[in-house]
Design a protein around this motif. Structure first.
Motif, mmCIF file in Angstrom:
data_model
loop_
_atom_site.group_PDB
_atom_site.id
_atom_site.type_symbol
_atom_site.label_atom_id
_atom_site.label_comp_id
_atom_site.label_asym_id
_atom_site.label_seq_id
_atom_site.Cartn_x
_atom_site.Cartn_y
_atom_site.Cartn_z
ATOM 1 N N UNK A 1 0.870 -1.183 0.000
ATOM 2 C CA UNK A 1 0.000 0.000 0.000
ATOM 3 C C UNK A 1 0.906 1.232 0.000
ATOM 4 N N UNK A 2 0.768 2.041 -1.032
ATOM 5 C CA UNK A 2 1.707 3.146 -1.240
ATOM 6 C C UNK A 2 0.947 4.458 -1.393
ATOM 7 N N UNK A 3 1.389 5.496 -0.685
ATOM 8 C CA UNK A 3 0.821 6.837 -0.850
ATOM 9 C C UNK A 3 1.372 7.453 -2.134
ATOM 10 N N UNK A 4 0.487 7.949 -2.994
ATOM 11 C CA UNK A 4 0.873 8.540 -4.277
ATOM 12 C C UNK A 4 1.100 10.041 -4.080
ATOM 13 N N UNK A 5 2.234 10.589 -4.510
ATOM 14 C CA UNK A 5 2.463 12.035 -4.393
ATOM 15 C C UNK A 5 1.357 12.832 -5.097
ATOM 16 N N UNK A 6 1.090 14.026 -4.583
ATOM 17 C CA UNK A 6 0.019 14.854 -5.144
ATOM 18 C C UNK A 6 0.345 15.333 -6.548
ATOM 19 N N UNK A 7 1.621 15.467 -6.856
ATOM 20 C CA UNK A 7 2.061 15.880 -8.196
ATOM 21 C C UNK A 7 3.061 14.864 -8.722
#
Length: 392
Positions: free
Chosen positions: A261-267
């Motif tokens: 489970x990975x947080x995706x950067x906003x940009x």
């Protein structure tokens, strides 16, 4: 009676949710091999028998709660055709067509890795027969892996890391996943290739980031399916061989799945996403345990891996050399054509597979995804990889 391994329990779980998937007569793993040199049919037939003697999984019958090992039986090389009943022994068939050798095994007894082991052992046994020798029967058996699965040491390790998986996979319903159509069980494949220069760039990027080519390719995959700004998180199931080095020479069903489970950067930020995927990979592999205990802690994970909201899966095939040490190299066999995809086994409606060197294949359920959509995904992935191959 030999107890079930965790991988066999996974097959039983899949069977309960999808009756007929693992008990059918087409639940088969296959691979073709290019043969160089002259092959004596009788010697080949005898060598196949030696391989069956060596690997108990090829002569085991599944029963409720376990399996039993039967005496070895003959393997023919006259050809094989559908069907392939689950209880028919030995669970190995061969077909020699000019300079091509086809091997097939029932999937309850073998996985794609196993076929490479069988091909290597077959070449070794063949040349041993020419010398008047025999293939050694000494190898770690599937029964030993089943015993290790239930050992106090392994049970303690599983208990130690299960809370980590429970914490990582909490509230899975909140994690965005691509929608797909109804799963039909019919699969198609689309090959692709990164190219030599891009593959070398991937290797270089991994070296600079103190990571691995697998992590670089997985990061590009995450960016393809979950573009920045559209979703805060990605669920990344990774199909693994489910083997430790002591099990590399064992034939059996040992596939496993690790879900990250990975947080995706906003940009768009390839270096940052690569860093986050690298951290997730290190954590997941440090806590590598069989999928079945994790499903017991996180029942929602099974839905996240199969069905119309299944998270597409990824696999990087990295195996040790299967080249046999031949004293008389009169005959060898090299893999040709695609191997049976684990997605067919595990029910993943979409699986990206990449091999070292940059060749790849996408296996997808034709009801869940259209050919056009898969073509778009492959094109998008090939355009994303260069961004991560240059990541620092």
């Amino acid at each position: 009676m030999i107890p079930l391994t965790y991988a066999q329990e996974l097959l039983d779980l899949l069977e309960r949710h999808h009756p007929g998937r693992t008990t059918g007569d087409r639940f088969v793993v296959e691979q073709s091999f290019q043969v160089t040199g002259t092959v004596e049919q009788e010697t080949l037939r005898a060598a196949l028998g030696d391989v069956v003697v060596r690997h108990e999984a090829l002569r085991s019958v599944r029963e409720p709660g376990g399996s039993r090992v039967e005496p070895p039986g003959p393997v023919t090389v006259d050809g094989y055709a559908d069907p392939f009943p689950a209880g028919e022994l030995p669970a190995l068939r061969a077909r020699l067509c000019d300079d091509r050798l086809d091997l097939a095994a029932h999937h309850t007894a073998a996985d794609p890795w196993s076929l490479a082991v069988i091909a290597r052992d077959l070449a070794t046994a063949y040349h041993a027969r020419l010398r008047g020798d025999r293939l050694s029967p000494k190898v770690m058996q599937y029964a030993e892996i089943a015993a290790d699965d239930r050992s106090p040491q392994w049970q303690q390790r599983i208990a130690e890391v299960l809370p980590n998986w429970r914490a990582r996979l909490v509230r899975l319903d909140a994690v965005e996943r691509p929608e797909c159509g109804p799963v039909t069980g019919r699969y198609a494949e689309v090959p692709f290739r990164l190219g030599d220069d891009l593959w070398q760039a991937v290797v270089g990027s991994a070296r600079r980031a103190r990571s691995t080519p697998f992590t670089v390719l997985l990061s590009a995959y995450a960016a393809t399916l979950y573009p920045a700004g559209r979703t805060p998180e990605a669920l990344l199931p990774v199909v693994t061989p489910g083997r430790i080095p002591s099990e590399w020479d064992t034939v059996g069903f040992l596939l496993n799945v690790l879900t990250m489970r990975v947080a995706i950067p906003a940009a768009d930020d390839p270096p940052e996403l690569l860093r986050r995927v690298d951290v997730a990979c290190r954590q997941a592999y440090a806590d590598d345990i069989p999928l079945v205990p994790v499903l017991g802690e996180v029942p929602a994970l099974l839905t996240a891996l199969t069905g119309t909201r299944a998270a597409p899966a990824f696999r990087f095939v990295a195996r040790p050399s299967m080249t046999p040490p031949l004293v008389q190299p009169q005959w060898t066999a090299m893999p040709i054509g695609p191997e049976t995809s684990p997605s067919v086994v595990l029910g993943c409606p979409l699986l990206f597979t990449v091999h070292p060197g940059g060749t790849g294949i996408v296996t997808y359920d034709t009801g869940a995804y259209s050919a056009d959509r898969i073509g778009d995904l492959v094109s998008a992935y090939l355009s994303r990889v260069p961004l991560f191959a240059g990541a620092r």
